[in-house]
Scaffold this active site. Structure first.
Site, PDB file in Angstrom:
ATOM      1  N   GLN A 101       0.819  -1.200   0.000  1.00  0.00           N
ATOM      2  CA  GLN A 101       0.000   0.000   0.000  1.00  0.00           C
ATOM      3  C   GLN A 101       0.856   1.255   0.000  1.00  0.00           C
ATOM      4  O   GLN A 101       1.872   1.309   0.684  1.00  0.00           O
ATOM      5  CB  GLN A 101      -0.892  -0.011   1.234  1.00  0.00           C
ATOM      6  N   SER A 115       4.207  -6.382   2.678  1.00  0.00           N
ATOM      7  CA  SER A 115       2.908  -6.291   3.354  1.00  0.00           C
ATOM      8  C   SER A 115       1.810  -6.856   2.452  1.00  0.00           C
ATOM      9  O   SER A 115       1.805  -8.042   2.148  1.00  0.00           O
ATOM     10  CB  SER A 115       2.638  -4.842   3.771  1.00  0.00           C
ATOM     11  N   ARG A 170      -9.375  -7.812   4.317  1.00  0.00           N
ATOM     12  CA  ARG A 170      -8.222  -7.370   5.117  1.00  0.00           C
ATOM     13  C   ARG A 170      -8.202  -5.841   5.200  1.00  0.00           C
ATOM     14  O   ARG A 170      -8.008  -5.256   6.266  1.00  0.00           O
ATOM     15  CB  ARG A 170      -6.939  -7.892   4.467  1.00  0.00           C
ATOM     16  N   HIS A 174       0.788  -2.838  11.037  1.00  0.00           N
ATOM     17  CA  HIS A 174       1.921  -3.629  11.541  1.00  0.00           C
ATOM     18  C   HIS A 174       2.311  -3.226  12.968  1.00  0.00           C
ATOM     19  O   HIS A 174       3.488  -3.188  13.302  1.00  0.00           O
ATOM     20  CB  HIS A 174       3.123  -3.559  10.586  1.00  0.00           C
ATOM     21  N   GLN A 225       1.276 -11.421  10.073  1.00  0.00           N
ATOM     22  CA  GLN A 225       1.821 -10.238   9.405  1.00  0.00           C
ATOM     23  C   GLN A 225       1.085  -8.942   9.769  1.00  0.00           C
ATOM     24  O   GLN A 225       1.668  -7.870   9.761  1.00  0.00           O
ATOM     25  CB  GLN A 225       1.739 -10.523   7.900  1.00  0.00           C
TER      26      GLN A 225
END
Length: 312
Positions: free
Chosen positions: A11, A91, A116, A201, A250
Site C-alpha cells: 500500500q 505487506s 483485510r 503492523h 503479518q
C-alpha cells in the site's frame, strides 16, 4: 546462473492510471482486470484507472486494486516467458506473491485483501493511530526508542524495516509523536509523518488480525510453485500451513524487508523484478545492495518490454 525474484509492492504504491495501458493493449490482462470487477461486484477498474485518488487510497480499495495491478504485471511478464525462482511482497504484496506462486487462487486473494483492508480500516478509530518514516538511524536505535516509550505505556513499534537507515514506526498518535522527537534528538536525517489511515503492523491491529484469522481459516492454501519469503521472518517457505500462519501474523508483526532482500541475495538472486506500480521496492534493493544486482520494473507495457529485452 543467478536467480530471479519477483517483488510485489504494498500500500502506498497505488495511483490512478495504474495498469490502464496493459488493459487497453492486452486482451488477457483486460479479462483479468474485468474479472476483479466481477468477483468484487463493483467497478474496481474505474478506480484504478481514473481515481479519484482519495477513494483509491482507502485501504479497502487500495489493497484489491494493487493486487489486481500486480497480477496484470505478472501476466505481462509471463507472456514474455519471464519466470521467478522466488517471490516476496511488501505487506499487502505478500498476497500477490502467494497468488503468483499458486498458493491461493486469484479470486480468493481478491476477496481476502478486500476484507483485510476493511478489517484494518475498522481496527482503530480514525485519528487514533499513525505511522512515520525515520531516515538515517540504525535499527537498534529505533527499536530502543520504541521500547522506551512502550514501557512507559505508549504503543509504538518498528513496523517496516525497509532498508539501512529507512525504518517506518507505527502506533498511537502520542507515542509516535514522542518517538519522532526522540529520533530527532538522536540525529535522524529526516522524520516524515505518513499519510495512512491506521497504525499498520503494530499491536493496535489485533482486532483486524482476529477477524482475518476467521476469514482466512476456510481458504485452501496449496504448495507454492516456488518459495515465497514471508514478511514476518524473511525466510523462504513452501509449507502451505506456515504460509497461511505467516499472513495472519503479518497484520501485527513488522515487515522485515531489508532482511528479506538480504536472504534473497544469500539464495543467489541477482535479478529483482518489481511487478506492479511504482519503483519503491527497486529503490530499496539498491539501498541494501548497490553492486552486482540487476533491478527491473514491470509496471506498464513499456517497462515490461525493456525488462524482457535486458533479460534475453
Amino acid at each position: 546462473m543467478g536467480k530471479t525474484a519477483f517483488l510485489f509492492p504494498g500500500q502506498g504504491s497505488q495511483h490512478p492510471g495504474m495498469a490502464k495501458a496493459f488493459y487497453e493493449q492486452n486482451n488477457d490482462i483486460k479479462a483479468l482486470i474485468d474479472e476483479a470487477d466481477r468477483i468484487l461486484d463493483y467497478p474496481l477498474s474505474g478506480l484504478m484507472f481514473a481515481g479519484p485518488e482519495d477513494e483509491l487510497k482507502k485501504t479497502e480499495n487500495a489493497q484489491p486494486a494493487l493486487l489486481t495491478a500486480e497480477m496484470a504485471s505478472l501476466e505481462a511478464l509471463k507472456q514474455k516467458g519471464i519466470k521467478a525462482d522466488f517471490a516476496a511482497g511488501h505487506s499487502l504484496g505478500e498476497y500477490t506473491a502467494l497468488t503468483a506462486a499458486g498458493v491461493i487462487s486469484y479470486e480468493n486473494a481478491l476477496r481476502i485483501v478486500k476484507q483485510r483492508g476493511l478489517f484494518m480500516e475498522e481496527a482503530v478509530p480514525a485519528g487514533d493511530g499513525t505511522m512515520s518514516a525515520v531516515m538515517g538511524l540504525e535499527r537498534e536505535t529505533v527499536e530502543r526508542i520504541c521500547s522506551e516509550i512502550s514501557s512507559a505505556g505508549g504503543i509504538v513499534q518498528a513496523a517496516n524495516l525497509n532498508a539501512p537507515g529507512q525504518i517506518v514506526i507505527s502506533g498511537d498518535k502520542d507515542a509516535v509523536a514522542k518517538a519522532e522527537e526522540m529520533a530527532q534528538q538522536e540525529n535522524a536525517k529526516r522524520v516524515i509523518s505518513l499519510e495512512v489511515s491506521g497504525p499498520f503492523h503494530s499491536r493496535m491491529m489485533e482486532p483486524a488480525q482476529e477477524k482475518l484469522t476467521s476469514a482466512i481459516e476456510p481458504i485452501t492454501f496449496s504448495e507454492p510453485a516456488f518459495p515465497v519469503l514471508s514478511n514476518v521472518n524473511a525466510m523462504e517457505e513452501t509449507d502451505p500451513a506456515q504460509l497461511k500462519q505467516h499472513v495472519i501474523e503479518q497484520v501485527t508483526s513488522p515487515v522485515y524487508w531489508e532482511d528479506t532482500i538480504r536472504r534473497l541475495l544469500e539464495l543467489g538472486v541477482d535479478t529483482f523484478i518489481e511487478a506492479g506500480p511504482g519503483n519503491v521496492l527497486g529503490g530499496l534493493v539498491r539501498r541494501v545492495q548497490r553492486r552486482g544486482v540487476n533491478v527491473y520494473s514491470a509496471q506498464d507495457p513499456e517497462s515490461v518490454e525493456k525488462t524482457a529485452a535486458a533479460l534475453t
